[in-house]
Design a protein around this motif. Sequence first.
Motif, PDB file in Angstrom:
ATOM      1  N   LEU A  39       0.797  -1.145   0.026  1.00  0.00           N
ATOM      2  CA  LEU A  39      -0.031   0.082  -0.071  1.00  0.00           C
ATOM      3  C   LEU A  39       0.711   1.485   0.007  1.00  0.00           C
ATOM      4  O   LEU A  39       0.572   2.125  -0.827  1.00  0.00           O
ATOM      5  CB  LEU A  39      -0.883   0.016   1.175  1.00  0.00           C
ATOM      6  CG  LEU A  39      -1.870   1.229   1.327  1.00  0.00           C
ATOM      7  CD1 LEU A  39      -2.804   1.263   0.024  1.00  0.00           C
ATOM      8  CD2 LEU A  39      -2.639   0.979   2.542  1.00  0.00           C
ATOM      9  N   GLN A  72       2.352   2.041  -3.294  1.00  0.00           N
ATOM     10  CA  GLN A  72       1.129   2.338  -4.349  1.00  0.00           C
ATOM     11  C   GLN A  72       0.850   3.746  -3.918  1.00  0.00           C
ATOM     12  O   GLN A  72       0.628   4.430  -4.983  1.00  0.00           O
ATOM     13  CB  GLN A  72      -0.157   1.540  -4.243  1.00  0.00           C
ATOM     14  CG  GLN A  72      -0.030   0.281  -4.787  1.00  0.00           C
ATOM     15  CD  GLN A  72      -1.266  -0.699  -4.690  1.00  0.00           C
ATOM     16  OE1 GLN A  72      -2.357  -0.086  -4.069  1.00  0.00           O
ATOM     17  NE2 GLN A  72      -1.395  -1.928  -5.002  1.00  0.00           N
ATOM     18  N   VAL A  73       0.622   4.019  -2.708  1.00  0.00           N
ATOM     19  CA  VAL A  73       0.628   5.465  -2.388  1.00  0.00           C
ATOM     20  C   VAL A  73       1.461   6.540  -2.895  1.00  0.00           C
ATOM     21  O   VAL A  73       1.379   7.571  -3.468  1.00  0.00           O
ATOM     22  CB  VAL A  73       0.153   5.788  -1.026  1.00  0.00           C
ATOM     23  CG1 VAL A  73       0.267   7.124  -0.293  1.00  0.00           C
ATOM     24  CG2 VAL A  73      -1.148   4.976  -0.518  1.00  0.00           C
ATOM     25  N   THR A 126       1.422   7.277  -7.086  1.00  0.00           N
ATOM     26  CA  THR A 126       0.062   7.275  -7.435  1.00  0.00           C
ATOM     27  C   THR A 126      -0.253   7.286  -8.800  1.00  0.00           C
ATOM     28  O   THR A 126      -1.325   6.902  -9.230  1.00  0.00           O
ATOM     29  CB  THR A 126      -0.468   8.867  -7.030  1.00  0.00           C
ATOM     30  OG1 THR A 126       0.444   9.856  -7.712  1.00  0.00           O
ATOM     31  CG2 THR A 126      -0.280   9.040  -5.489  1.00  0.00           C
ATOM     32  N   LEU A 183      -2.358   3.956  -9.089  1.00  0.00           N
ATOM     33  CA  LEU A 183      -3.778   4.037  -8.375  1.00  0.00           C
ATOM     34  C   LEU A 183      -5.012   4.211  -9.555  1.00  0.00           C
ATOM     35  O   LEU A 183      -4.538   5.174 -10.331  1.00  0.00           O
ATOM     36  CB  LEU A 183      -3.914   4.859  -7.048  1.00  0.00           C
ATOM     37  CG  LEU A 183      -2.860   4.899  -6.081  1.00  0.00           C
ATOM     38  CD1 LEU A 183      -2.913   5.889  -5.077  1.00  0.00           C
ATOM     39  CD2 LEU A 183      -3.060   3.275  -5.459  1.00  0.00           C
ATOM     40  N   SER A 184      -5.882   3.744  -9.299  1.00  0.00           N
ATOM     41  CA  SER A 184      -7.039   4.073 -10.032  1.00  0.00           C
ATOM     42  C   SER A 184      -7.814   5.252  -9.679  1.00  0.00           C
ATOM     43  O   SER A 184      -7.355   5.784  -8.503  1.00  0.00           O
ATOM     44  CB  SER A 184      -8.127   2.947 -10.085  1.00  0.00           C
ATOM     45  OG  SER A 184      -8.610   2.920  -8.864  1.00  0.00           O
ATOM     46  N   ASN A 190     -10.627   5.835  -8.828  1.00  0.00           N
ATOM     47  CA  ASN A 190     -11.550   5.782  -7.578  1.00  0.00           C
ATOM     48  C   ASN A 190     -10.731   5.806  -6.458  1.00  0.00           C
ATOM     49  O   ASN A 190     -10.866   5.870  -5.287  1.00  0.00           O
ATOM     50  CB  ASN A 190     -12.526   4.382  -7.699  1.00  0.00           C
ATOM     51  CG  ASN A 190     -13.605   4.739  -8.739  1.00  0.00           C
ATOM     52  OD1 ASN A 190     -13.956   5.842  -9.093  1.00  0.00           O
ATOM     53  ND2 ASN A 190     -13.915   3.415  -9.176  1.00  0.00           N
ATOM     54  N   THR A 191      -9.562   4.990  -6.570  1.00  0.00           N
ATOM     55  CA  THR A 191      -8.690   4.959  -5.264  1.00  0.00           C
ATOM     56  C   THR A 191      -8.019   6.353  -4.919  1.00  0.00           C
ATOM     57  O   THR A 191      -8.064   6.621  -3.789  1.00  0.00           O
ATOM     58  CB  THR A 191      -7.396   3.831  -5.713  1.00  0.00           C
ATOM     59  OG1 THR A 191      -8.113   2.536  -6.007  1.00  0.00           O
ATOM     60  CG2 THR A 191      -6.674   3.570  -4.292  1.00  0.00           C
ATOM     61  N   ARG A 192      -7.710   6.880  -5.908  1.00  0.00           N
ATOM     62  CA  ARG A 192      -7.024   8.209  -5.566  1.00  0.00           C
ATOM     63  C   ARG A 192      -8.050   8.967  -5.123  1.00  0.00           C
ATOM     64  O   ARG A 192      -7.816   9.760  -4.241  1.00  0.00           O
ATOM     65  CB  ARG A 192      -6.630   8.921  -7.109  1.00  0.00           C
ATOM     66  CG  ARG A 192      -5.511   8.325  -7.698  1.00  0.00           C
ATOM     67  CD  ARG A 192      -5.333   9.077  -8.881  1.00  0.00           C
ATOM     68  NE  ARG A 192      -3.847   8.582  -9.771  1.00  0.00           N
ATOM     69  CZ  ARG A 192      -3.062   9.476 -10.301  1.00  0.00           C
ATOM     70  NH1 ARG A 192      -3.198  10.826 -10.104  1.00  0.00           N
ATOM     71  NH2 ARG A 192      -2.086   8.943 -10.774  1.00  0.00           N
ATOM     72  N   LYS A 213     -10.656   8.129  -3.225  1.00  0.00           N
ATOM     73  CA  LYS A 213     -10.968   7.644  -1.662  1.00  0.00           C
ATOM     74  C   LYS A 213      -9.857   8.424  -0.953  1.00  0.00           C
ATOM     75  O   LYS A 213     -10.128   8.650   0.130  1.00  0.00           O
ATOM     76  CB  LYS A 213     -11.048   6.138  -1.914  1.00  0.00           C
ATOM     77  CG  LYS A 213     -12.197   5.430  -2.257  1.00  0.00           C
ATOM     78  CD  LYS A 213     -12.206   4.173  -2.455  1.00  0.00           C
ATOM     79  CE  LYS A 213     -13.406   3.654  -3.158  1.00  0.00           C
ATOM     80  NZ  LYS A 213     -13.178   2.132  -3.444  1.00  0.00           N
ATOM     81  N   TRP A 214      -8.576   8.401  -1.469  1.00  0.00           N
ATOM     82  CA  TRP A 214      -7.334   8.340  -0.609  1.00  0.00           C
ATOM     83  C   TRP A 214      -7.569  10.116  -0.199  1.00  0.00           C
ATOM     84  O   TRP A 214      -6.946  10.776   0.766  1.00  0.00           O
ATOM     85  CB  TRP A 214      -6.125   8.027  -0.920  1.00  0.00           C
ATOM     86  CG  TRP A 214      -5.803   6.613  -0.526  1.00  0.00           C
ATOM     87  CD1 TRP A 214      -5.954   5.646  -1.279  1.00  0.00           C
ATOM     88  CD2 TRP A 214      -5.325   6.342   0.602  1.00  0.00           C
ATOM     89  NE1 TRP A 214      -5.633   4.683  -0.411  1.00  0.00           N
ATOM     90  CE2 TRP A 214      -5.165   4.788   0.669  1.00  0.00           C
ATOM     91  CE3 TRP A 214      -5.157   7.204   2.040  1.00  0.00           C
ATOM     92  CZ2 TRP A 214      -4.984   4.259   1.780  1.00  0.00           C
ATOM     93  CZ3 TRP A 214      -4.837   6.427   2.843  1.00  0.00           C
ATOM     94  CH2 TRP A 214      -4.493   4.861   2.866  1.00  0.00           C
ATOM     95  N   PHE A 242      -3.184  12.972  -4.290  1.00  0.00           N
ATOM     96  CA  PHE A 242      -3.738  11.967  -4.806  1.00  0.00           C
ATOM     97  C   PHE A 242      -4.549  12.276  -6.120  1.00  0.00           C
ATOM     98  O   PHE A 242      -4.728  11.378  -6.840  1.00  0.00           O
ATOM     99  CB  PHE A 242      -4.628  11.175  -3.722  1.00  0.00           C
ATOM    100  CG  PHE A 242      -3.995  10.546  -2.701  1.00  0.00           C
ATOM    101  CD1 PHE A 242      -3.197   9.552  -2.808  1.00  0.00           C
ATOM    102  CD2 PHE A 242      -3.711  11.337  -1.398  1.00  0.00           C
ATOM    103  CE1 PHE A 242      -2.495   8.836  -1.904  1.00  0.00           C
ATOM    104  CE2 PHE A 242      -3.117  10.708  -0.325  1.00  0.00           C
ATOM    105  CZ  PHE A 242      -2.372   9.468  -0.498  1.00  0.00           C
TER     106      PHE A 242
END
Length: 185
Positions: free
Chosen positions: A34, A37-38, A41, A44-45, A47-49, A51-52, A97
Motif C-alpha cells: 500500500l 502504491q500511495v 500514485t 492507483l485507479s 476511484n482509489t485516488r 478515496k485517498w 492523490f
Amino acid sequence: MTRGRERGGPGTTATAVEKLRQVLSGQDDEEQGLTAQVLDTSTLSFNTRLKWFAICFVSGIFFSILGAGLLWLPGGIKLFAVFYTFGNIAALASTYFLMGSVKQLKKMFETTRLLATIIMLLCFVLTLCAALWWHKKGLAVLFCILQFLPMTWYSLSCIPYARDAVIKCCSSLLSGKLFEKKETI
C-alpha cells in the motif's frame, strides 16, 4: 479433467502463465504494498485516488478541529499547534492523490503560487517552533492564523479566476462600492 481446471475454471493454466510472466517481468502490481502504491500514485485507479483524497482531506479537517478543541485544555497550546499544523499538512497532501506528487510539487512552486507556498511552509515550521520550543502561546496562535491565509490563497490559485474574484470583491468592500445602490434614470 485436471485438478487445476476444476478449481479455477477454463483457462486457469493460461492465467497462471500470464501471472508468472508479469511477476518475472516486474509488472505485478497486486503484490505491491500500500505504501508503495500511495507513493507511486500513477498506479492507483481514479476511484482509489479519490478515496485517498477524501480520507486525507477529511482527516486534515478533523485534526484541525481537534486541535482547536484542545486549545482550551491546560497546556493545550502544544497539542493545538501540532494537530492544527498536521491537519493542514494532511489537507494539503490530499491533493497529491488527485494529480500525483511530482505534478503537485511542480505546481506548488510555480510563480503564481510560489509566495503562498513559501509562506505556508514557513508558517508550518514557525507554528511548531513557537509552541514546542519557544513556548510562546501568542506566536503559536498567530502562526496558525497565518497558516490559514496562504493556504486559502494557494487553494484559490487552483480555481480559475478565483483570486481575481476575491481581489475584486475585497477592493469593492474596502472602497465601499459593493453596497452602493446604483441609480437608474
